[in-house]
Design a protein around this motif. Sequence first.
Motif, PDB file in Angstrom:
ATOM      1  N   MET A  63      39.102-100.118 -11.959  1.00 31.53           N
ATOM      2  CA  MET A  63      37.932 -99.246 -12.070  1.00 31.53           C
ATOM      3  C   MET A  63      37.126 -99.698 -13.276  1.00 31.53           C
ATOM      4  O   MET A  63      37.674-100.092 -14.301  1.00 31.53           O
ATOM      5  CB  MET A  63      38.343 -97.786 -12.239  1.00 31.53           C
ATOM      6  CG  MET A  63      39.151 -97.224 -11.079  1.00 31.53           C
ATOM      7  SD  MET A  63      38.308 -97.280  -9.496  1.00 31.53           S
ATOM      8  CE  MET A  63      37.090 -96.035  -9.719  1.00 31.53           C
TER       9      MET A  63
ATOM     10  N   PHE B  63      34.205 -98.511 -16.008  1.00 26.39           N
ATOM     11  CA  PHE B  63      33.604 -97.317 -16.589  1.00 26.39           C
ATOM     12  C   PHE B  63      32.431 -97.727 -17.473  1.00 26.39           C
ATOM     13  O   PHE B  63      32.603 -98.504 -18.412  1.00 26.39           O
ATOM     14  CB  PHE B  63      34.635 -96.544 -17.422  1.00 26.39           C
ATOM     15  CG  PHE B  63      35.795 -96.043 -16.609  1.00 26.39           C
ATOM     16  CD1 PHE B  63      35.733 -94.801 -16.005  1.00 26.39           C
ATOM     17  CD2 PHE B  63      36.929 -96.814 -16.439  1.00 26.39           C
ATOM     18  CE1 PHE B  63      36.784 -94.329 -15.239  1.00 26.39           C
ATOM     19  CE2 PHE B  63      37.994 -96.355 -15.676  1.00 26.39           C
ATOM     20  CZ  PHE B  63      37.916 -95.114 -15.077  1.00 26.39           C
TER      21      PHE B  63
ATOM     22  N   ASN C 274      30.040 -96.365 -20.116  1.00 26.97           N
ATOM     23  CA  ASN C 274      30.123 -95.226 -21.036  1.00 26.97           C
ATOM     24  C   ASN C 274      28.828 -94.977 -21.801  1.00 26.97           C
ATOM     25  O   ASN C 274      28.175 -95.917 -22.244  1.00 26.97           O
ATOM     26  CB  ASN C 274      31.253 -95.467 -22.043  1.00 26.97           C
ATOM     27  CG  ASN C 274      32.584 -95.641 -21.358  1.00 26.97           C
ATOM     28  OD1 ASN C 274      33.048 -94.758 -20.661  1.00 26.97           O
ATOM     29  ND2 ASN C 274      33.180 -96.814 -21.529  1.00 26.97           N
TER      30      ASN C 274
ATOM     31  N   TYR D 118      35.143 -94.613 -25.295  1.00 25.72           N
ATOM     32  CA  TYR D 118      35.383 -93.672 -24.206  1.00 25.72           C
ATOM     33  C   TYR D 118      36.162 -92.443 -24.671  1.00 25.72           C
ATOM     34  O   TYR D 118      36.203 -91.437 -23.980  1.00 25.72           O
ATOM     35  CB  TYR D 118      36.114 -94.352 -23.046  1.00 25.72           C
ATOM     36  CG  TYR D 118      37.532 -94.786 -23.362  1.00 25.72           C
ATOM     37  CD1 TYR D 118      38.600 -93.932 -23.133  1.00 25.72           C
ATOM     38  CD2 TYR D 118      37.789 -96.039 -23.887  1.00 25.72           C
ATOM     39  CE1 TYR D 118      39.893 -94.324 -23.426  1.00 25.72           C
ATOM     40  CE2 TYR D 118      39.068 -96.436 -24.176  1.00 25.72           C
ATOM     41  CZ  TYR D 118      40.125 -95.583 -23.935  1.00 25.72           C
ATOM     42  OH  TYR D 118      41.403 -95.966 -24.227  1.00 25.72           O
TER      43      TYR D 118
ATOM     44  N   ALA E 265      30.938 -90.915 -18.421  1.00 29.03           N
ATOM     45  CA  ALA E 265      31.323 -92.205 -17.862  1.00 29.03           C
ATOM     46  C   ALA E 265      30.891 -92.310 -16.410  1.00 29.03           C
ATOM     47  O   ALA E 265      31.201 -91.439 -15.607  1.00 29.03           O
ATOM     48  CB  ALA E 265      32.830 -92.404 -17.969  1.00 29.03           C
TER      49      ALA E 265
ATOM     50  N   GLN F 180      31.717 -94.131 -13.200  1.00 27.91           N
ATOM     51  CA  GLN F 180      32.916 -94.793 -12.712  1.00 27.91           C
ATOM     52  C   GLN F 180      32.603 -95.517 -11.403  1.00 27.91           C
ATOM     53  O   GLN F 180      32.095 -94.918 -10.463  1.00 27.91           O
ATOM     54  CB  GLN F 180      34.005 -93.752 -12.488  1.00 27.91           C
ATOM     55  CG  GLN F 180      35.293 -94.283 -11.954  1.00 27.91           C
ATOM     56  CD  GLN F 180      36.305 -93.166 -11.743  1.00 27.91           C
ATOM     57  OE1 GLN F 180      36.115 -92.034 -12.148  1.00 27.91           O
ATOM     58  NE2 GLN F 180      37.392 -93.503 -11.088  1.00 27.91           N
TER      59      GLN F 180
ATOM     60  N   THR G 148      34.178 -98.815  -8.677  1.00 26.52           N
ATOM     61  CA  THR G 148      35.303 -99.694  -8.359  1.00 26.52           C
ATOM     62  C   THR G 148      34.926-101.125  -8.691  1.00 26.52           C
ATOM     63  O   THR G 148      33.750-101.457  -8.853  1.00 26.52           O
ATOM     64  CB  THR G 148      35.682 -99.593  -6.871  1.00 26.52           C
ATOM     65  OG1 THR G 148      34.578-100.053  -6.092  1.00 26.52           O
ATOM     66  CG2 THR G 148      36.050 -98.168  -6.484  1.00 26.52           C
TER      67      THR G 148
ATOM     68  N   TYR H 256      32.703 -87.410 -15.612  1.00 28.68           N
ATOM     69  CA  TYR H 256      32.679 -88.661 -14.877  1.00 28.68           C
ATOM     70  C   TYR H 256      31.673 -88.549 -13.744  1.00 28.68           C
ATOM     71  O   TYR H 256      31.546 -87.501 -13.119  1.00 28.68           O
ATOM     72  CB  TYR H 256      34.052 -88.974 -14.263  1.00 28.68           C
ATOM     73  CG  TYR H 256      35.103 -89.277 -15.282  1.00 28.68           C
ATOM     74  CD1 TYR H 256      35.313 -90.576 -15.707  1.00 28.68           C
ATOM     75  CD2 TYR H 256      35.885 -88.268 -15.825  1.00 28.68           C
ATOM     76  CE1 TYR H 256      36.279 -90.862 -16.656  1.00 28.68           C
ATOM     77  CE2 TYR H 256      36.844 -88.541 -16.771  1.00 28.68           C
ATOM     78  CZ  TYR H 256      37.041 -89.837 -17.179  1.00 28.68           C
ATOM     79  OH  TYR H 256      37.981 -90.112 -18.124  1.00 28.68           O
TER      80      TYR H 256
ATOM     81  N   PHE I 123      31.100 -90.559 -10.283  1.00 21.34           N
ATOM     82  CA  PHE I 123      31.605 -91.607  -9.405  1.00 21.34           C
ATOM     83  C   PHE I 123      30.470 -92.124  -8.531  1.00 21.34           C
ATOM     84  O   PHE I 123      29.800 -91.362  -7.845  1.00 21.34           O
ATOM     85  CB  PHE I 123      32.742 -91.094  -8.519  1.00 21.34           C
ATOM     86  CG  PHE I 123      33.296 -92.157  -7.621  1.00 21.34           C
ATOM     87  CD1 PHE I 123      34.081 -93.172  -8.138  1.00 21.34           C
ATOM     88  CD2 PHE I 123      32.993 -92.162  -6.275  1.00 21.34           C
ATOM     89  CE1 PHE I 123      34.578 -94.179  -7.321  1.00 21.34           C
ATOM     90  CE2 PHE I 123      33.482 -93.168  -5.450  1.00 21.34           C
ATOM     91  CZ  PHE I 123      34.275 -94.168  -5.969  1.00 21.34           C
TER      92      PHE I 123
END
Length: 96
Positions: A12, A14, A16, A21, A28, A30, A32, A84, A86
């Motif tokens: 993953m 991130f 920031n 972090y 963050a 996030q 893949t 987070y 995603f």
Amino acid sequence: MTVKSVNVFNKMVFLNSEDTYLDRANVAVQITSSVAYNADIRFGGDFRNMVLNRKILVIGSAMKVGADLEQGIIVNTKGDERTYIFVSRASNIFFE
């Protein structure tokens, strides 16, 4: 959001908002490693380096989770939550 640091953990990536972090104020983004790879193609370079100190806009799902960031696990700790976002596709990342 301006990306101040990038971390990679368990495939993953991130992005920031803070230098570390561990900062409680950190937000963050996030993604893949495959989304990061697709971002390399989309933006024509090493996305992880390209994004540093740049403002980005993303479309994704935001959540607050309790996390033991040093262990890399989600835990149920009220009051020590991080935000987070995603992002599931490189096409949902934009430079400002």
